[in-house]
Enzyme design. Sequence first.
Site, PDB file in Angstrom:
ATOM      1  N   LYS A 200       0.535  10.621  -7.676  1.00 15.92           N
ATOM      2  CA  LYS A 200       1.637   9.742  -7.274  1.00 15.92           C
ATOM      3  C   LYS A 200       2.654   9.779  -8.400  1.00 15.92           C
ATOM      4  CE  LYS A 200       2.380   4.790  -6.213  1.00 15.92           C
ATOM      5  NZ  LYS A 200       1.807   3.455  -6.569  1.00 15.92           N
ATOM      6  N   HIS A 219      -3.120  -5.223  -8.993  1.00 13.23           N
ATOM      7  CA  HIS A 219      -4.059  -4.591  -8.068  1.00 13.23           C
ATOM      8  C   HIS A 219      -5.125  -3.853  -8.869  1.00 13.23           C
ATOM      9  CE1 HIS A 219      -1.455  -1.318  -9.302  1.00 13.23           C
ATOM     10  NE2 HIS A 219      -2.414  -0.472  -8.956  1.00 13.23           N
ATOM     11  N   HIS A 275      -4.437  -4.412 -12.857  1.00 13.35           N
ATOM     12  CA  HIS A 275      -3.281  -4.001 -13.657  1.00 13.35           C
ATOM     13  C   HIS A 275      -2.008  -4.114 -12.851  1.00 13.35           C
ATOM     14  CE1 HIS A 275      -4.794  -0.442 -11.530  1.00 13.35           C
ATOM     15  NE2 HIS A 275      -3.560   0.041 -11.574  1.00 13.35           N
TER      16      HIS A 275
HETATM   17  C1  OGA Z   1      -0.303   2.563  -9.564  1.00  8.20           C
HETATM   18  C2  OGA Z   1      -0.130   1.924 -10.889  1.00  8.20           C
HETATM   19  C3  OGA Z   1       0.991   1.762 -13.012  1.00  8.20           C
HETATM   20  C4  OGA Z   1       2.097   2.383 -13.795  1.00  8.20           C
HETATM   21  O1  OGA Z   1       0.625   3.270  -9.138  1.00  8.20           O
HETATM   22  O2  OGA Z   1      -1.382   2.361  -8.960  1.00  8.20           O
HETATM   23  O3  OGA Z   1      -0.930   1.103 -11.223  1.00  8.20           O
HETATM   24  O4  OGA Z   1       2.018   2.317 -15.035  1.00  8.20           O
HETATM   25  N1  OGA Z   1       0.905   2.274 -11.689  1.00  8.20           N
HETATM   26  O5  OGA Z   1       3.009   2.933 -13.219  1.00  8.20           O
HETATM   27 NI    NI Z   2      -2.761   1.271 -10.062  1.00  9.97          NI
END
Ligand code: OGA
Ligand code: NI
Length: 333
Positions: A200, A219, A275
Amino acid sequence: MGVERVQEIANFSKETIPEEFIRTTYEQPALTTVQGTVLEVPVIDLSDPDEENVVRAIVDASSNWGMFQVVNHGIPHETVRKLKEVGKAFFELPPHEKEAYAKSPGSQSIEGYGTKLQREVEGKKAWVDHLFHKIWPPSEINYQFWPKNPPSYRKNNEEYAKHMHGVVDKLFRCLSLGLGLEGNEMKEAMGGDNMVYLLKINYYPQCPRPDLALGVPAHTDMSAITILVPNDVQGLQACKDDHWYDVEYIPNALIVHIGDQVEIVSNGKYKSVLHRAKVNKEKTRISWPVFVEPPSDLEVGPHPKLVNEANPPKFKSKKYSQYCFCKLNKTPK
Ligand code: OGA
Ligand code: NI
């Protein structure tokens, strides 16, 4: 009619932000972050030849924080730099070029360019756009979601995926040994070499009110583990003992999150970390988490060697796809 991207909203939000991005006082980062604290997410040197040391550090971090950073992890810094370069370049393309990769509204798949459409429970929106696509195994890859521009996007992402195996194997081995299992048993419980790596890219545009908004709300990740690299803008926070702490940006480190599936297989010994991500007033923050996941039809549950009459299973066994469906639709586990 197109979807409103946060990147576009940010372009005309100079002093204020739309009301739907303003968090409740329970969530506003300015009100809920522990200030000036010395507590820090552990940093672990993966090149330490004393494996017992590494196992101990990983067990400790995974049980108490559910998060740690690793240095000397074996992924060449140049490989990470090139991954970041092409991801940033994609988000800097004009809107119509990015929209060519947009998730179609009715799509069941998570892959593609997008902005979270539904508001969350409290009716709030997150200050972020994203691109999702799988990078491993080759049989699972849908290249239609991989940007063709910049031209080196594919090569750089493939190189990153290839270099990730070493770290992933090492982490699962240590997590496994730390539970008193054989070195390969944790990885096998997650599907072995059939594990899926889902990349992602989070793109958090600059935001005039970083005190009121969130990039990603609190989450835990559904994955087995998540391996994340950020750009140099601090923003990630971890929750420990009901308090929020900034996770320090360490150049060239990888940030590891224990996800729900490792918590389940360990029967609760390891904790998936709660987090969230803040946004920044002057700078665009970008992060590249890779969710290392079991194959969707694999049933995941507490490891049989870890449960007995004295230690009953704390979680139900479920196919990974079923777990995700339940969590996303907030049905009981
Ligand atoms: C996620 C996430 C944290 C970040 O995309 O699940 O927790 O530091 N991202 O971007
Ligand atoms: Ni995350």
